[in-house]
Design a protein around this motif. Structure first.
Motif, short mmCIF file in Angstrom:
data_model
loop_
_atom_site.label_atom_id
_atom_site.label_comp_id
_atom_site.label_asym_id
_atom_site.label_seq_id
_atom_site.Cartn_x
_atom_site.Cartn_y
_atom_site.Cartn_z
N ALA A 35 74.69 87.34 74.92
CA ALA A 35 74.86 88.19 76.10
C ALA A 35 73.56 88.40 76.87
O ALA A 35 73.60 88.91 78.00
N ARG A 36 72.44 88.00 76.31
CA ARG A 36 71.15 88.20 76.98
C ARG A 36 70.89 87.06 77.98
O ARG A 36 71.39 85.95 77.81
N PRO A 37 70.09 87.33 79.02
CA PRO A 37 69.82 86.30 80.02
C PRO A 37 69.07 85.11 79.42
O PRO A 37 68.42 85.22 78.37
N ILE A 38 69.14 83.96 80.09
CA ILE A 38 68.37 82.79 79.69
C ILE A 38 67.21 82.62 80.68
O ILE A 38 67.27 83.11 81.81
N ASP A 39 66.15 81.93 80.24
CA ASP A 39 64.97 81.81 81.10
C ASP A 39 64.72 80.39 81.58
O ASP A 39 63.76 80.15 82.31
N ARG A 40 65.55 79.43 81.15
CA ARG A 40 65.32 78.06 81.56
C ARG A 40 66.63 77.28 81.47
O ARG A 40 67.52 77.63 80.69
N PRO A 41 66.77 76.23 82.26
CA PRO A 41 67.97 75.39 82.14
C PRO A 41 67.91 74.53 80.88
O PRO A 41 66.83 74.34 80.28
N SER A 42 69.06 74.02 80.49
CA SER A 42 69.12 73.14 79.31
C SER A 42 70.30 72.20 79.45
O SER A 42 71.27 72.47 80.18
N LEU A 43 70.22 71.10 78.72
CA LEU A 43 71.30 70.11 78.65
C LEU A 43 71.69 69.96 77.20
O LEU A 43 70.85 69.74 76.33
N GLU A 44 72.99 70.07 76.94
CA GLU A 44 73.51 69.95 75.58
C GLU A 44 74.45 68.75 75.48
O GLU A 44 75.31 68.55 76.34
N VAL A 45 74.27 67.98 74.42
CA VAL A 45 75.19 66.89 74.08
C VAL A 45 75.86 67.29 72.77
O VAL A 45 75.18 67.64 71.80
N ARG A 46 77.18 67.23 72.75
CA ARG A 46 77.94 67.74 71.59
C ARG A 46 79.00 66.73 71.16
O ARG A 46 79.77 66.23 71.99
N TRP A 47 79.01 66.43 69.86
CA TRP A 47 80.06 65.59 69.27
C TRP A 47 80.84 66.43 68.27
O TRP A 47 80.27 67.23 67.53
N SER A 48 82.15 66.24 68.25
CA SER A 48 82.98 66.90 67.23
C SER A 48 84.12 66.01 66.83
O SER A 48 84.61 65.17 67.60
N MET A 49 84.55 66.17 65.59
CA MET A 49 85.69 65.46 65.02
C MET A 49 86.71 66.49 64.57
O MET A 49 86.38 67.39 63.80
N ALA A 50 87.94 66.37 65.05
CA ALA A 50 89.01 67.30 64.67
C ALA A 50 90.20 66.51 64.13
O ALA A 50 90.75 65.66 64.84
N ASN A 51 90.57 66.77 62.88
CA ASN A 51 91.74 66.13 62.28
C ASN A 51 92.93 67.07 62.39
O ASN A 51 92.88 68.21 61.92
N THR A 52 94.00 66.60 63.04
CA THR A 52 95.21 67.40 63.22
C THR A 52 96.37 66.73 62.48
O THR A 52 96.56 65.51 62.57
N TRP A 53 97.14 67.56 61.77
CA TRP A 53 98.31 67.04 61.06
C TRP A 53 99.47 68.02 61.24
O TRP A 53 99.55 69.06 60.61
N ASN A 54 100.40 67.69 62.14
CA ASN A 54 101.68 68.39 62.28
C ASN A 54 102.77 67.33 62.30
O ASN A 54 102.87 66.55 63.26
N GLU A 55 103.60 67.29 61.26
CA GLU A 55 104.64 66.27 61.22
C GLU A 55 105.72 66.56 62.27
O GLU A 55 105.72 67.61 62.91
N HIS A 56 106.62 65.61 62.47
CA HIS A 56 107.61 65.70 63.54
C HIS A 56 108.39 67.02 63.46
O HIS A 56 108.83 67.43 62.38
N MET A 57 108.56 67.66 64.60
CA MET A 57 109.24 68.95 64.68
C MET A 57 110.27 68.91 65.80
O MET A 57 109.98 68.43 66.91
N SER A 58 111.46 69.43 65.52
CA SER A 58 112.51 69.57 66.53
C SER A 58 112.71 71.05 66.82
O SER A 58 112.76 71.88 65.91
N LEU A 59 112.86 71.38 68.11
CA LEU A 59 113.05 72.76 68.56
C LEU A 59 114.32 72.86 69.39
O LEU A 59 114.76 71.88 70.02
N GLN A 60 114.89 74.06 69.41
CA GLN A 60 116.12 74.30 70.18
C GLN A 60 115.99 75.62 70.92
O GLN A 60 115.48 76.62 70.38
#
Length: 343
Positions: A35-60
């Motif tokens: 929440a505090r101010p920043i005093d200089r600009p910056s550049l961020e490079v970010r990598w992430s890996m997310a594994n998702t597993w939801n098997e087939h689902m039917s809705l009505q």
């Protein structure tokens, strides 16, 4: 002198994590920050890996039907440019963009091995092929996406502006975020709509070595650009707590982030095969229609940060052996690395 220079170059504050998963990443995510101010600009490079597993689902819902299947490893590469306003040092703005590869990946076997080691429920993973990609979101109104192979998905553009309100023992700031739809919904890269969010942030450096950060935000989501009947809720809440502890040149972080249910109510889960309660728990029901609580642990040294996230949401879950919590598996696990370069 070396430690002083190291401190000046080090990134600080919360990890700034979003809630990942093929559906939630289509929409705006108001992320945590100092929440505090920043005093200089910056550049961020970010990598992430997310594994998702939801098997087939039917809705009505009445006579309308919907089906969904979310099985992939999503590797994202994100860029973030942040800078203070020249004549208003209490204000900063940032622009963020990411590109995601939806593919089968490599993480299914390590996850199943971990489940086996600790004796955890495997969510019926073992009866389906490993390291495959299958992303389906369709209903009687139309199809948002139907991916059966590796897909590169450019994402939407997110802009954030934060204004410091109070720089006292507890610093306060206000944030306004919005998302522009430049990604492709058919590639599961973006929702196709404009989203808006506003939030209040707090930072409390209670000791020379420790700081607590908090976030409370409200967002408004647009409908998917596809004519599907299954659409997101209009209003969404986000709350986050972050604990930052500095030990020499290292910073340890523990964070808890909760977001409200994603999709509109009124649908019911339909049993279409074998499995009963196990099939229900392995489906996307909890990911779509219940809150999502993400627990993250991270480490930071200098300009580099790394983290691991899991989802564990307290609440009633009568279909599970653990009656007091649920796991959405969207995503099951997240690993990430970030590099921040001051400019």
């Amino acid at each position: 002198m070396h430690l002083l220079l190291f401190a000046l170059l080090a990134a600080g504050g919360p990890l700034g994590l979003r809630t990942q998963g093929p559906l939630r990443e289509l929409f705006l995510d108001v992320t945590g920050a100092d929440a505090r101010p920043i005093d200089r600009p910056s550049l961020e490079v970010r990598w992430s890996m997310a594994n998702t597993w939801n098997e087939h689902m039917s809705l009505q819902r009445g006579t309308a039907w919907a089906e969904q299947e979310l099985d992939d490893q999503a590797d994202s590469l994100g860029l973030r440019l942040v800078a203070p306003w020249p004549r208003f040092p209490a204000v900063w703005s940032s622009v963020e963009w990411k590109i995601t590869e939806h593919w089968g990946g490599w993480s299914d076997r390590p996850i199943e091995a971990w489940h086996s080691l600790i004796g955890a429920f495997n969510y019926q993973r073992s009866i389906f092929p490993r390291n495959e990609v299958r992303l389906l979101y369709a209903d009687a109104g139309g199809t948002a996406f139907d991916l059966r192979g590796g897909t590169l998905a450019p994402g939407d553009l997110t802009a954030r502006t934060q204004v410091a309100l109070l720089d006292a023992p507890v610093a306060l700031a206000a944030r306004v975020d919005f998302k522009l739809p430049i990604g492709s919904l058919s590639a599961a890269g973006g929702s196709g709509g404009v989203d808006l969010g506003a939030g209040l942030l707090a930072s409390w450096p209670f000791a020379p070595w420790g700081t607590l950060h908090g976030l409370l935000a409200l967002s408004r989501y647009s409908h998917l650009s596809a004519p599907t009947l299954l659409q997101p809720k209009e209003w969404h809440l986000t709350a986050e707590l972050s604990f930052e502890a500095t030990l020499g040149t290292w910073t340890l972080l523990a964070e808890d982030r909760v977001v409200s249910p994603l999709l509109e109510r009124g649908w019911s889960w339909q049993q279409t095969g074998v499995g009963g309660d196990d099939a229900y728990l392995a489906s996307g029901w909890n990911a779509d229609f219940r809150s999502h609580n993400q627990v993250s642990f991270g480490v930071r040294r200098g300009r580099f940060s790394g983290w691991l996230s899991e989802d564990f949401t307290p609440g009633s879950n009568p279909r599970s052996v653990l009656k007091w919590m649920w796991v959405s598996n969207a995503p099951d696990v997240v690993l990430g690395l970030a590099f921040t370069q001051p400019l």
